[in-house]
Design an enzyme around this catalytic site. Sequence first.
Site, PDB file in Angstrom:
ATOM      1  N   GLU A  23       0.825  -1.210   0.000  1.00  0.00           N
ATOM      2  CA  GLU A  23       0.000   0.000   0.000  1.00  0.00           C
ATOM      3  C   GLU A  23       0.862   1.264   0.000  1.00  0.00           C
ATOM      4  OE1 GLU A  23      -2.762  -0.314   3.254  1.00  0.00           O
ATOM      5  OE2 GLU A  23      -3.517  -2.244   2.547  1.00  0.00           O
ATOM      6  N   CYS A  24       1.947   1.234  -0.714  1.00  0.00           N
ATOM      7  CA  CYS A  24       2.916   2.324  -0.756  1.00  0.00           C
ATOM      8  C   CYS A  24       2.829   3.038  -2.099  1.00  0.00           C
ATOM      9  CB  CYS A  24       4.314   1.741  -0.548  1.00  0.00           C
ATOM     10  SG  CYS A  24       5.676   2.906  -0.672  1.00  0.00           S
ATOM     11  N   GLY A  25       3.203   4.280  -2.128  1.00  0.00           N
ATOM     12  CA  GLY A  25       3.256   4.999  -3.389  1.00  0.00           C
ATOM     13  C   GLY A  25       4.247   4.387  -4.368  1.00  0.00           C
ATOM     14  N   THR A  30       4.632   1.079  -4.633  1.00  0.00           N
ATOM     15  CA  THR A  30       4.186  -0.279  -4.933  1.00  0.00           C
ATOM     16  C   THR A  30       4.169  -0.589  -6.428  1.00  0.00           C
ATOM     17  OG1 THR A  30       2.937  -0.377  -2.869  1.00  0.00           O
ATOM     18  CG2 THR A  30       2.351  -1.985  -4.553  1.00  0.00           C
TER      19      THR A  30
END
Length: 167
Positions: free
Chosen positions: A35-37, A39
Amino acid sequence: MTGVFDFEAPLPGGGVQPLADWRGDVLLMVNVASECGFTPQYAGLQTLHERYAAQGLRVLGFPCNQFGGQEPGDAEQIRACGLNYGVTFPVFARIEVNGAGAHPLYRYLKEQAPGALGTRAIKWNFTKFLVGRDGAVLERFAPQRKPQDLAGAIEQALAAARPDDVR
């Protein structure tokens, strides 16, 4: 002498994977999060895996929830995220990369390749470590470095002779 191949990685279903199984290969080790920018870098990592696997590159993903709680899911949810990006390279069980609970492999990686200004801590998800065929840590790349930008360093590492090659 200690090297990356002296460590094991935890498997999502339990047990461990000896990194020695990839002795003689080049490894790109990445702490990942669903759920990371960053990803979407999964897609670029998969491209590297497909492009260079026949030459001996192994991309290895290490889920970590220490940065903004961006890897909160269980093993099945983590796997599902990788599948969304077509990931076929190994993604291990969630680990910690910083602090007292840091996995020994990541303690070693950070010691061998400190970050900017000599800092050791991993700053965010998708920090990448390139490891040579002999198990030595060659380089550390910041999360902002896109996987495709690592091609030159990977090709140089792949061009190195395998440790068991006789000259």
